[in-house]
Structures are given as structure tokens and as C-alpha cells.
Design a protein around this motif. Structure first.
Motif, PDB file in Angstrom:
ATOM      1  N   TYR A  59      -1.057   8.742   8.298  1.00 21.21           N
ATOM      2  CA  TYR A  59      -0.505   8.236   7.043  1.00 21.21           C
ATOM      3  C   TYR A  59      -1.400   8.656   5.871  1.00 21.21           C
ATOM      4  N   LYS A  60      -0.773   8.862   4.719  1.00 22.22           N
ATOM      5  CA  LYS A  60      -1.510   9.166   3.509  1.00 22.22           C
ATOM      6  C   LYS A  60      -1.679   7.872   2.724  1.00 22.22           C
ATOM      7  N   ALA A  61      -2.894   7.354   2.698  1.00 23.57           N
ATOM      8  CA  ALA A  61      -3.166   6.072   2.051  1.00 23.57           C
ATOM      9  C   ALA A  61      -3.839   6.276   0.709  1.00 23.57           C
ATOM     10  N   GLY A  62      -3.611   5.336  -0.189  1.00 20.69           N
ATOM     11  CA  GLY A  62      -4.264   5.341  -1.488  1.00 20.69           C
ATOM     12  C   GLY A  62      -4.761   3.945  -1.811  1.00 20.69           C
ATOM     13  N   ILE A  63      -5.913   3.858  -2.455  1.00 20.10           N
ATOM     14  CA  ILE A  63      -6.528   2.566  -2.765  1.00 20.10           C
ATOM     15  C   ILE A  63      -6.421   2.288  -4.258  1.00 20.10           C
ATOM     16  N   MET A 121       1.928  11.123  -6.097  1.00 21.89           N
ATOM     17  CA  MET A 121       0.967  11.718  -5.160  1.00 21.89           C
ATOM     18  C   MET A 121       1.495  11.717  -3.727  1.00 21.89           C
ATOM     19  N   GLU A 122       2.718  11.209  -3.551  1.00 23.70           N
ATOM     20  CA  GLU A 122       3.372  11.135  -2.234  1.00 23.70           C
ATOM     21  C   GLU A 122       2.542  10.329  -1.228  1.00 23.70           C
ATOM     22  N   ILE A 123       2.000   9.219  -1.730  1.00 21.74           N
ATOM     23  CA  ILE A 123       1.226   8.305  -0.889  1.00 21.74           C
ATOM     24  C   ILE A 123       2.190   7.490  -0.016  1.00 21.74           C
ATOM     25  N   ASP A 124       1.811   7.263   1.233  1.00 19.08           N
ATOM     26  CA  ASP A 124       2.630   6.449   2.144  1.00 19.08           C
ATOM     27  C   ASP A 124       2.303   4.965   2.023  1.00 19.08           C
ATOM     28  N   LEU A 125       1.002   4.659   1.844  1.00 19.59           N
ATOM     29  CA  LEU A 125       0.532   3.274   1.855  1.00 19.59           C
ATOM     30  C   LEU A 125      -0.410   3.044   0.679  1.00 19.59           C
ATOM     31  N   ILE A 126      -0.132   2.020  -0.113  1.00 23.15           N
ATOM     32  CA  ILE A 126      -1.012   1.641  -1.218  1.00 23.15           C
ATOM     33  C   ILE A 126      -1.762   0.380  -0.815  1.00 23.15           C
ATOM     34  N   LEU A 127      -3.090   0.457  -0.795  1.00 23.63           N
ATOM     35  CA  LEU A 127      -3.933  -0.677  -0.412  1.00 23.63           C
ATOM     36  C   LEU A 127      -4.455  -1.322  -1.695  1.00 23.63           C
TER      37      LEU A 127
END
Length: 540
Positions: A279-283, A324-330
Motif C-alpha cells: 500500500y502507498k501510505a501518507g502521513i 499523490m495517489e495515496i492509498d492510506l492517509i494516517l
């Protein structure tokens, strides 16, 4: 003018306006669209709105079609002058006048009993209507020139993050509206506060920039509607934003709640886990926490000490992650007092999962027994000792004050004692309760000023004693080269006395927000550990 028929693309005109130098030819053109039953997107101080003549049902219907908005979700009616209320509202309570005097024009919407001139299209069949007088110069100019109240929910596809810039509107509504007025970025970034004035106690249905405390200061009473706390699919919404999932980007949002050190630790761990799973995650970080996510995909949303910086960027950041085509935002929890209440309301509605971190949720170490480290050389006198907690106003400031007192009482020199916080607000004074419990023991920390922990401070310290395993892990994960001098206070007290650290609770809990009794208990716990350390080192 374009007809907004089902699935028909409209030739949308995009115009730019400077709110401090308004081109009234553009305002006149926009008002003509409104008066002919068209739809215009315009900026307000909160978010961009998609507007139509509030007295024209066919025009209002175009708003619902453009947004894909459920028909049982009422709209806010915008006016340009307080006296317009008398044309729309059947009963204006004294309290409503008081709030209008204080907060209009501005980001406050009031629910009031309506006149029949406002149809069921606007109010979703309710006998009440939501009315607001905005402060944005472009919005006011458009309403005045139109000489009509304008119904205007947020100018986004229903369910998506509200638009705070014209480009967000273009992404969602290009080809669905007649005109988009680009007036720059909005100031607040969150929708208006909605307060129900038809109940005995004014009830906030949607939190915003005008807070519960602000309203209490004017009226002496105000409360939150239960719908803010509890989602209910059977709820009949009196206000936008009550019933349906809102503000959601394409990416899945995970909201982390708990102490800041545990949030940082958990987010770092989950980021690695999700990345390993493909997964592509972003914080979504803040000024105070950004440095603890080194090497990870992240966007800083704002400063925890300045909630307006977070509110004005929140929806923009959610949309930026989608680009940014992020899958998951934390996402991190923020303080939910004042404007923070509105920020957390929007984050909670945007999130598909909330992780609440409590004591013991996360192992203090992974694959390691602290007992195995009991033979680490014990440090002797002539050293720099640093205490670390979260905000450097409670636990670490008390520990610094107590140890300095002990050293002075025992005539021990050549020891420099200091403290800092993982996410401290630079220069903040020690907590009032911390000061009180120590002053009773002859220890004065009134002049203490909080410090933000930095690599330079860590580098200059010989021994770093943290209040929890979470604090320790944040330091050792970010700066592993200093791991050999970082311990929790309880851990170090056990080690220097050759006692096992296994099966021990090595945390000293944060007393922040608790009563004076809890602070006394925390002070006693810190003092007990320091006494153990001093006695053990005196024997060496």
C-alpha cells in the motif's frame, strides 16, 4: 444561459476576482446568472459555495444535481443584511439577535423557524431553515447585486472534502455549473458553525470557527447536539453535515487517537506495515511531529499551537494526498478544544477507521528483553542528565526540579540537569498543578520554560531518562546512534539496582488534565525512582 439537464455538460465560465479590488462587471454578470435560475460558485470565508436563487425551486434543484446531494440534506441560505431575516424567518428570538450582533457577518449559521417563502426543497421538508450572513467581500457583493437570498452548500461532489481553492471546485464541478468565481484560498477552511436556536438551550449541530465557548460567552448557555458525538442513520438532519459521511478523499483515512508519543510510534509502525503489504501510505503530520516521520511520505497540515493553520489546510491536504495517489492517509488526533472540536469533527467524518491508543497497546520494545541490558555500564557523576516527556510542562519539568533539589541538598556538583518535550510548545510555563505539588516540598519550578527536544539537545546529554517507553522509542527510532544512553526513568532505576525489568510497567503516566491528587501521585512516583537512582549511584 445553460440549462442544467440530466447528464448534460454545461459550458462553465471561470473568472478571477480580487476581494480587495472587486470587478463589479463580473459581479453583475454572476448575479444575472443567479436571477435567471443558474448556478454560480463563489468563495466565502469558510469554503467555496455553489449558489442558486433560494426562492427558485428549479434553480435549487440544480444544486442537488450538480453535487449529487441527497434531497433530505438541507441547504444553508446566505443573506447580505440582517434585516433580510424578517423576509425568511417567522420568529427571531432575542438570543438570535445577540449572536448576530456578535458574529455576523461571519462563519455562524443559525437554525430558525422559517416562513413559507422558503420551500421544502431548501429545508428538506423541515419547518426550520439555516441562515448565514458571510463576511467574504465577493460573497456579499454577489448576494447584494442579485437582490435574492442565495442557497449555497459547499461546492464539491457530495461526500468529498470541501473546496478551499477554486482548483478544487474545477476538479469536481467543471461542466456542471454556469460560473466559477476564483477568489483565492478561503481563510478558515472549514464550514460554518451551525447552531439550532429553536431549542431552549442553543445546540451546536456542526462545530466550526465560532465555538461553544464563544456562544456561552454571549448567551450564557450552549451545548453540542448528540448527533455530533453519535452517528445515527435514522437521524433527520436539521443541518448540513449531520447525517451522511462527509469530507472523504479517495484514499482511506485512518485516525489515530491517544498520547502524542503513542500516536507517533503507532503511525511509524503502521506505515512500515502498510508499505510492506504494497500500500502507498501518507502521513498527515504537524509542525510538532513532522521530524519524527523522517524518510516517509508526509504532508504537514499545520501547527498544533495555531489551530487555524490546521483548519485552513485540512481539506486541501486530503485532496493533495489524492493527487499523490495515496492509498492510506494516517492522521493524528489534535486537541479538540476550541476550533480543534471542528477539526476533529471533520477528521472523524472523513475517516473510515479510528485507532485509539491506550496504556500498554504497543510493546515498549520488540524482540528484546530489557533485562538483557542490565549490564549496560552505569554512568557516574560529572554528567549531563536530560528528562523527556511529551510537552515538558508536567512530568519532565517535575523530574528536573526534584533532581536539582536533591543534588543541592546533598552537595553534589558537576551534574547538569535539564528537560525537554517530544512535542513541546517552546517557552510554555510548567503546569499549574505541577508547580503546586512541588512548592509544597520547597521546590520552585515557576520559572520553568518548556523546550522542544532536538538532536542537538540529545547529542549534548550523557543520560536521557524518558517518562514512557513511547518517548524512548521515538528518540531511538529517529536517532539510533544515541540509543545507548536512552532509558525510561523506571527502567534505569531498576538497572542501576540490578533488578529485572521484565514484566514491569516502565511508564509514568501523564497527569495532564487530571486533578491535583493525580499530580501528587505522579510527583511521588518520580521522586521514588530518583531516590533509587541516587542511592544506587552513591554506592559506586
Amino acid at each position: 444561459m445553460n440549462e442544467n439537464k440530466e447528464n448534460e455538460t454545461i459550458n462553465t465560465k471561470i473568472v478571477k476576482l480580487d476581494p480587495d479590488n472587486i470587478d463589479y462587471n463580473i459581479i453583475k454578470e454572476a448575479s444575472e446568472i443567479i436571477n435567471k435560475g443558474g448556478v454560480v460558485v463563489f468563495p466565502t470565508e469558510t469554503v467555496y459555495g455553489i449558489g442558486a436563487d433560494a426562492l427558485n425551486d428549479e434553480a435549487v434543484d440544480k444544486i442537488f444535481k450538480a453535487k449529487g446531494r441527497p434531497q433530505d440534506n438541507p441547504l444553508i441560505v446566505h443573506i447580505a443584511d440582517y434585516n433580510e431575516l424578517y423576509n425568511l424567518i417567522s420568529d427571531i428570538p432575542k438570543n438570535a439577535k445577540l449572536l448576530a450582533d456578535k458574529f455576523w457577518p461571519g462563519p455562524l449559521t443559525m437554525i430558525l423557524n422559517k416562513k413559507d417563502v422558503l420551500s421544502d426543497k431548501i429545508t428538506a421538508g423541515l419547518k426550520t431553515a439555516a441562515i448565514r450572513l458571510p463576511v467574504n467581500k465577493i460573497a456579499l457583493a454577489l448576494i447584494r447585486e442579485s437582490k435574492k437570498p442565495i442557497a449555497a452548500p459547499s461546492a464539491n461532489i457530495s461526500g468529498k472534502p470541501s473546496p478551499t481553492e477554486a482548483r478544487h471546485v474545477i476538479e469536481d464541478l467543471m461542466g456542471k455549473v454556469d460560473m466559477i468565481i476564483d477568489g483565492g484560498s478561503t481563510d478558515i477552511g472549514l464550514e460554518s458553525t451551525v447552531v439550532d436556536m429553536t431549542s431552549e438551550v442553543p445546540m451546536i449541530l456542526r462545530p466550526g470557527k465560532v465555538t461553544k465557548e464563544d456562544i456561552i460567552n454571549v448567551l450564557g448557555k450552549c451545548d453540542y447536539d448528540p448527533s455530533i458525538i453519535k452517528n445515527d442513520d435514522k437521524l433527520i438532519p436539521k443541518s448540513p453535515g449531520q447525517k451522511y459521511r462527509h469530507y472523504s478523499p479517495k484514499a482511506r483515512v485512518i485516525l489515530y487517537k491517544g498520547s502524542i508519543e503513542k500516536i507517533i510510534e503507532k503511525i511509524n509502525n503502521d506505515y512500515e506495515k502498510f508499505s510492506s503489504e504494497g500500500y502507498k501510505a501518507g502521513i498527515m503530520s504537524t509542525v510538532q511531529t513532522d521530524a519524527y516521520y523522517i524518510g516517509k511520505t508526509k504532508i504537514m497540515v499545520g501547527d498544533r499551537t495555531k489551530p487555524l493553520t490546521i483548519s485552513s489546510n485540512l481539506f486541501k491536504v486530503l485532496r493533495d494526498f489524492d493527487h499523490m495517489e495515496i492509498d492510506l492517509i494516517l492522521a493524528e488526533q489534535v486537541d479538540d478544544s476550541g476550533l480543534g472540536k471542528a477539526i476533529m469533527n471533520r477528521l472523524s467524518k472523513a475517516s473510515s477507521q479510528t485507532i485509539i491508543l491506550r496504556k500498554g497497546d504497543t510493546p515498549l520494545t520488540q524482540g528484546e528483553s530489557l533485562w538483557d541490558r542490565r549490564n549496560v555500564p552505569v554512568r557516574r557523576w560529572n554528567m549531563n542528565i536530560l528528562f523527556v516527556c511529551t510537552g515538558n510542562t508536567c512530568r519532565s519539568s517535575m523530574a528536573e526540579g526534584i533532581l536539582k533539589f536533591f543534588l543541592k541538598e546533598n552537595n553534589i556538583e558537576n551534574i547538569n540537569v535539564s528537560s525537554a518535550g517530544i512535542s513541546a510548545f517552546e517557552g510554555q510555563q510548567a503546569n499549574e498543578n505541577a508547580i503546586k505539588v512541588l512548592i509544597n516540598k520547597g521546590i520552585d519550578i515557576k520559572n520553568h520554560k518548556a523546550r522542544q527536544l532536538t538532536e542537538e539537545i540529545i547529542k549534548d546529554s550523557d543520560l536521557i531518562l524518558t517518562m514512557t517507553g513511547g518517548h524512548k522509542k521515538i528518540i531511538t527510532s529517529a536517532l539510533s546512534e544515541y540509543s545507548d544512553k536512552v532509558y525510561t526513568l523506571k527502567e534505569y532505576a531498576l538497572i542501576v539496582n540490578n533488578e529485572s525489568t521484565e514484566d514491569e510497567n516502565l511508564d509514568i503516566d501523564d497527569p495532564y488534565g487530571m486533578d491535583i491528587k493525580t499530580y501528587k501521585e505522579t510527583e511521588n512516583e518520580i521522586e521514588e525512582q530518583l531516590v533509587k537512582i541516587i542511592k544506587a549511584l552513591d554506592k559506586l
